[in-house]
Structure formats: structure tokens, C-alpha cells
Design a protein around this motif. Structure first.
Motif, PDB file in Angstrom:
ATOM      1  N   PHE A 118     -12.251  13.609 -51.824  1.00  0.00           N
ATOM      2  CA  PHE A 118     -13.507  13.268 -51.153  1.00  0.00           C
ATOM      3  C   PHE A 118     -13.419  11.867 -50.562  1.00  0.00           C
ATOM      4  CE2 PHE A 118     -15.321  16.848 -53.320  1.00  0.00           C
ATOM      5  CZ  PHE A 118     -16.421  17.202 -52.565  1.00  0.00           C
ATOM      6  N   TYR A 119     -12.910  10.971 -51.366  1.00  0.00           N
ATOM      7  CA  TYR A 119     -12.813   9.581 -50.935  1.00  0.00           C
ATOM      8  C   TYR A 119     -11.931   9.455 -49.693  1.00  0.00           C
ATOM      9  CZ  TYR A 119     -12.603   4.512 -51.364  1.00  0.00           C
ATOM     10  OH  TYR A 119     -12.720   3.163 -51.131  1.00  0.00           O
ATOM     11  N   LEU A 120     -10.802  10.151 -49.714  1.00  0.00           N
ATOM     12  CA  LEU A 120      -9.871  10.076 -48.592  1.00  0.00           C
ATOM     13  C   LEU A 120     -10.430  10.753 -47.342  1.00  0.00           C
ATOM     14  CD1 LEU A 120      -7.198   9.009 -47.636  1.00  0.00           C
ATOM     15  CD2 LEU A 120      -6.082  11.010 -48.636  1.00  0.00           C
ATOM     16  N   PHE A 121     -11.086  11.891 -47.502  1.00  0.00           N
ATOM     17  CA  PHE A 121     -11.721  12.538 -46.346  1.00  0.00           C
ATOM     18  C   PHE A 121     -12.782  11.626 -45.738  1.00  0.00           C
ATOM     19  CE2 PHE A 121     -10.327  16.933 -47.608  1.00  0.00           C
ATOM     20  CZ  PHE A 121      -9.731  17.235 -46.406  1.00  0.00           C
ATOM     21  N   HIS A 122     -13.604  11.041 -46.599  1.00  0.00           N
ATOM     22  CA  HIS A 122     -14.663  10.147 -46.128  1.00  0.00           C
ATOM     23  C   HIS A 122     -14.081   8.985 -45.324  1.00  0.00           C
ATOM     24  CE1 HIS A 122     -17.556   6.765 -46.658  1.00  0.00           C
ATOM     25  NE2 HIS A 122     -18.409   7.710 -46.330  1.00  0.00           N
ATOM     26  N   ALA A 123     -13.066   8.355 -45.879  1.00  0.00           N
ATOM     27  CA  ALA A 123     -12.434   7.229 -45.189  1.00  0.00           C
ATOM     28  C   ALA A 123     -11.772   7.675 -43.887  1.00  0.00           C
ATOM     29  CB  ALA A 123     -11.405   6.575 -46.107  1.00  0.00           C
ATOM     30  N   SER A 124     -11.169   8.847 -43.888  1.00  0.00           N
ATOM     31  CA  SER A 124     -10.498   9.350 -42.688  1.00  0.00           C
ATOM     32  C   SER A 124     -11.501   9.710 -41.594  1.00  0.00           C
ATOM     33  CB  SER A 124      -9.630  10.561 -43.038  1.00  0.00           C
ATOM     34  OG  SER A 124      -8.608  10.175 -43.940  1.00  0.00           O
ATOM     35  N   ILE A 125     -12.650  10.202 -41.979  1.00  0.00           N
ATOM     36  CA  ILE A 125     -13.703  10.492 -40.996  1.00  0.00           C
ATOM     37  C   ILE A 125     -14.237   9.189 -40.409  1.00  0.00           C
ATOM     38  CG2 ILE A 125     -16.060  11.389 -40.717  1.00  0.00           C
ATOM     39  CD1 ILE A 125     -15.218  13.601 -42.783  1.00  0.00           C
ATOM     40  N   LYS A 126     -14.472   8.197 -41.264  1.00  0.00           N
ATOM     41  CA  LYS A 126     -14.918   6.886 -40.769  1.00  0.00           C
ATOM     42  C   LYS A 126     -13.879   6.291 -39.815  1.00  0.00           C
ATOM     43  CE  LYS A 126     -16.751   3.863 -43.510  1.00  0.00           C
ATOM     44  NZ  LYS A 126     -17.067   3.000 -44.662  1.00  0.00           N
ATOM     45  N   GLN A 127     -12.620   6.421 -40.167  1.00  0.00           N
ATOM     46  CA  GLN A 127     -11.537   5.930 -39.320  1.00  0.00           C
ATOM     47  C   GLN A 127     -11.550   6.643 -37.969  1.00  0.00           C
ATOM     48  OE1 GLN A 127      -7.478   5.767 -41.048  1.00  0.00           O
ATOM     49  NE2 GLN A 127      -6.947   7.100 -39.344  1.00  0.00           N
ATOM     50  N   ALA A 128     -11.732   7.972 -37.985  1.00  0.00           N
ATOM     51  CA  ALA A 128     -11.770   8.753 -36.744  1.00  0.00           C
ATOM     52  C   ALA A 128     -12.934   8.310 -35.854  1.00  0.00           C
ATOM     53  CB  ALA A 128     -11.875  10.244 -37.065  1.00  0.00           C
ATOM     54  N   ILE A 129     -14.062   8.018 -36.463  1.00  0.00           N
ATOM     55  CA  ILE A 129     -15.227   7.532 -35.701  1.00  0.00           C
ATOM     56  C   ILE A 129     -14.905   6.194 -35.058  1.00  0.00           C
ATOM     57  CG2 ILE A 129     -17.590   6.654 -35.921  1.00  0.00           C
ATOM     58  CD1 ILE A 129     -17.955   8.857 -38.144  1.00  0.00           C
ATOM     59  N   SER A 130     -14.277   5.300 -35.810  1.00  0.00           N
ATOM     60  CA  SER A 130     -13.927   3.987 -35.261  1.00  0.00           C
ATOM     61  C   SER A 130     -12.901   4.101 -34.129  1.00  0.00           C
ATOM     62  CB  SER A 130     -13.423   3.047 -36.350  1.00  0.00           C
ATOM     63  OG  SER A 130     -12.120   3.393 -36.743  1.00  0.00           O
ATOM     64  N   GLU A 131     -12.119   5.177 -34.147  1.00  0.00           N
ATOM     65  CA  GLU A 131     -11.139   5.416 -33.090  1.00  0.00           C
ATOM     66  C   GLU A 131     -11.723   6.234 -31.936  1.00  0.00           C
ATOM     67  OE1 GLU A 131      -7.897   7.245 -35.201  1.00  0.00           O
ATOM     68  OE2 GLU A 131      -7.330   5.374 -36.168  1.00  0.00           O
ATOM     69  N   LYS A 132     -13.035   6.432 -31.966  1.00  0.00           N
ATOM     70  CA  LYS A 132     -13.762   7.136 -30.907  1.00  0.00           C
ATOM     71  C   LYS A 132     -13.424   8.623 -30.812  1.00  0.00           C
ATOM     72  CE  LYS A 132     -15.565   3.250 -29.155  1.00  0.00           C
ATOM     73  NZ  LYS A 132     -16.078   2.496 -30.241  1.00  0.00           N
ATOM     74  N   LYS A 133     -13.055   9.217 -31.933  1.00  0.00           N
ATOM     75  CA  LYS A 133     -12.840  10.665 -31.956  1.00  0.00           C
ATOM     76  C   LYS A 133     -14.211  11.339 -31.862  1.00  0.00           C
ATOM     77  CE  LYS A 133      -8.373  10.527 -32.948  1.00  0.00           C
ATOM     78  NZ  LYS A 133      -7.379  10.828 -31.951  1.00  0.00           N
ATOM     79  N   ARG A 134     -14.270  12.415 -31.106  1.00  0.00           N
ATOM     80  CA  ARG A 134     -15.540  13.141 -30.943  1.00  0.00           C
ATOM     81  C   ARG A 134     -15.750  14.211 -32.006  1.00  0.00           C
ATOM     82  NH1 ARG A 134     -17.300  16.308 -27.440  1.00  0.00           N
ATOM     83  NH2 ARG A 134     -15.337  17.275 -26.922  1.00  0.00           N
ATOM     84  N   MET A 135     -14.632  14.679 -32.594  1.00  0.00           N
ATOM     85  CA  MET A 135     -14.763  15.780 -33.532  1.00  0.00           C
ATOM     86  C   MET A 135     -13.693  15.703 -34.620  1.00  0.00           C
ATOM     87  SD  MET A 135     -14.852  19.848 -32.752  1.00  0.00           S
ATOM     88  CE  MET A 135     -13.168  20.324 -33.052  1.00  0.00           C
ATOM     89  N   ALA A 136     -14.110  16.041 -35.830  1.00  0.00           N
ATOM     90  CA  ALA A 136     -13.189  16.215 -36.953  1.00  0.00           C
ATOM     91  C   ALA A 136     -13.232  17.690 -37.313  1.00  0.00           C
ATOM     92  CB  ALA A 136     -13.611  15.357 -38.135  1.00  0.00           C
ATOM     93  N   ASP A 137     -12.102  18.334 -37.293  1.00  0.00           N
ATOM     94  CA  ASP A 137     -12.009  19.778 -37.539  1.00  0.00           C
ATOM     95  C   ASP A 137     -11.309  20.006 -38.876  1.00  0.00           C
ATOM     96  OD1 ASP A 137     -11.422  22.541 -37.485  1.00  0.00           O
ATOM     97  OD2 ASP A 137     -11.193  22.523 -35.300  1.00  0.00           O
ATOM     98  N   PHE A 138     -11.982  20.726 -39.764  1.00  0.00           N
ATOM     99  CA  PHE A 138     -11.408  21.045 -41.070  1.00  0.00           C
ATOM    100  C   PHE A 138     -10.559  22.312 -41.026  1.00  0.00           C
ATOM    101  CE2 PHE A 138     -14.703  18.150 -42.473  1.00  0.00           C
ATOM    102  CZ  PHE A 138     -14.103  17.497 -43.528  1.00  0.00           C
ATOM    103  N   LEU A 139     -10.421  22.882 -39.856  1.00  0.00           N
ATOM    104  CA  LEU A 139      -9.612  24.070 -39.633  1.00  0.00           C
ATOM    105  C   LEU A 139     -10.125  25.258 -40.456  1.00  0.00           C
ATOM    106  CD1 LEU A 139      -6.141  22.310 -39.389  1.00  0.00           C
ATOM    107  CD2 LEU A 139      -7.628  23.044 -37.519  1.00  0.00           C
ATOM    108  N   ARG A 140      -9.241  26.176 -40.800  1.00  0.00           N
ATOM    109  CA  ARG A 140      -9.644  27.414 -41.462  1.00  0.00           C
ATOM    110  C   ARG A 140     -10.012  27.194 -42.918  1.00  0.00           C
ATOM    111  NH1 ARG A 140      -5.271  31.842 -39.761  1.00  0.00           N
ATOM    112  NH2 ARG A 140      -6.457  32.976 -41.297  1.00  0.00           N
TER     113      ARG A 140
END
Length: 168
Positions: A118-140
Motif C-alpha cells: 500500500f505504501y509503495l503504491f501510494h508513493a508511486s501514484i504521488k510520484q506519477a502525479i508529480s510527473e504529470k501522468k494523467r492515468m495510473a492503470d492497475f491492469l488486469r
């Protein structure tokens, strides 16, 4: 929803009680090769089913090669969660244009109570936002943890092309 946000905050606080928590984003070179080896070892330990996946002939080599080729195009990242320089969790993701695709996560079961995934996903999503990613996909997959982060289901299609040649 409110309950999910509360549960997520509770899980994040657990990890933050540990000393020396940090996340390292790895995207290229020998460091990526080493991190990929560590990811596979950690992933294999997490369950019999996952170990069997990596036992398949050529599977490790295939993923190492994909990661190597994708890194040359800046399409891959491995986020490592460390506690006092000990690898606790690792998240393999693919990045393309303005999207991040979370492929798989592995974590040390000795740290399960701290919810390192959970901690790593949360940090990775925050990182993606800071990198201006529009979408995070958790796939299947419909794993429960994905919905804590607001995942929405969408249709996935399986497309098979027939080349006209009979397969042997």
C-alpha cells in the motif's frame, strides 16, 4: 470513499513508524538489472503460485530482457521501498507517454503488518502525479487493494489475429 481513505491512511501510518523508510526509483543500467533480480526473488517468495510462474522455462530471462529493452526507451521503472537499506517491497511498472501501468508488486512477508505494498503504491501514484501522468492503470485483476486507490473497472478485450497460416 471515506472508509477506504481512512483505511489507507491507517496503513500508511504503520509504515511511517519505521525508521529509515525511503523509496528509490530505478530506471536504467546495472542498478535496474540488480533491482529486477531482487524483484523476482521477492516475488517468488510471496506465494507458491508466483514461484511456479517464475519457474516456467525462460520466464525470468524474458522479463529481464523486456525490462532491459524498455529501459532504453524510458518505458520501465522499478520502485523499491527500503527500510534502513533493506528491500521491503518492489513495484514493477511500465510508463508510456502520460500513463503509468502498474504491472506487479512484491514484498517481504516479514513486513506484511506494515502494508508495504500500500505504501509503495501510494508513493508511486504521488510520484506519477508529480510527473504529470494523467492515468495510473492497475491492469488486469480485481484485487481488493486496487479499489482503495480509486480503481475503476473497464472492459479488456482479447484480440486474436489469424494470419491465414495454419499453426502447427
Amino acid at each position: 470513499d471515506r472508509k477506504s481513505r481512512h483505511e489507507l491512511r491507517r496503513k500508511l501510518r504503520r509504515m511511517e513508524t519505521l525508521e529509515g523508510v525511503r523509496i528509490k526509483k530505478i530506471t536504467e543500467g546495472k542498478e535496474l538489472d540488480t533491482a529486477m533480480e531482487e524483484f523476482i526473488v521477492l516475488h517468488r517468495k510471496s506465494s507458491t503460485k508466483k514461484n511456479e510462474f517464475w519457474e516456467k522455462k525462460g520466464m525470468s530471462d524474458f522479463f529481464k530482457e523486456i525490462v532491459h529493452h524498455f529501459s532504453a526507451r524510458d518505458w520501465v521503472e522499478l520502485n523499491s521501498l527500503l527500510v534502513k537499506d533493506k528491500l521491503v517491497a518492489s513495484l514493477l511498472s511500465f510508463s508510456y507517454l502520460d500513463k503509468i501501468y502498474f504491472y506487479n508488486i512484491a514484498y517481504d512477508s516479514d513486513y506484511a503488518w506494515y502494508s508495504p505494498g500500500f505504501y509503495l503504491f501510494h508513493a508511486s501514484i504521488k510520484q506519477a502525479i508529480s510527473e504529470k501522468k494523467r492515468m495510473a492503470d492497475f491492469l488486469r485483476g480485481r484485487e481488493k487493494y486496487k479499489y482503495y486507490f480509486g480503481a475503476k473497472e473497464c472492459k479488456i478485450y482479447d484480440l486474436k489475429l489469424n494470419t491465414g497460416k495454419e499453426q502447427g
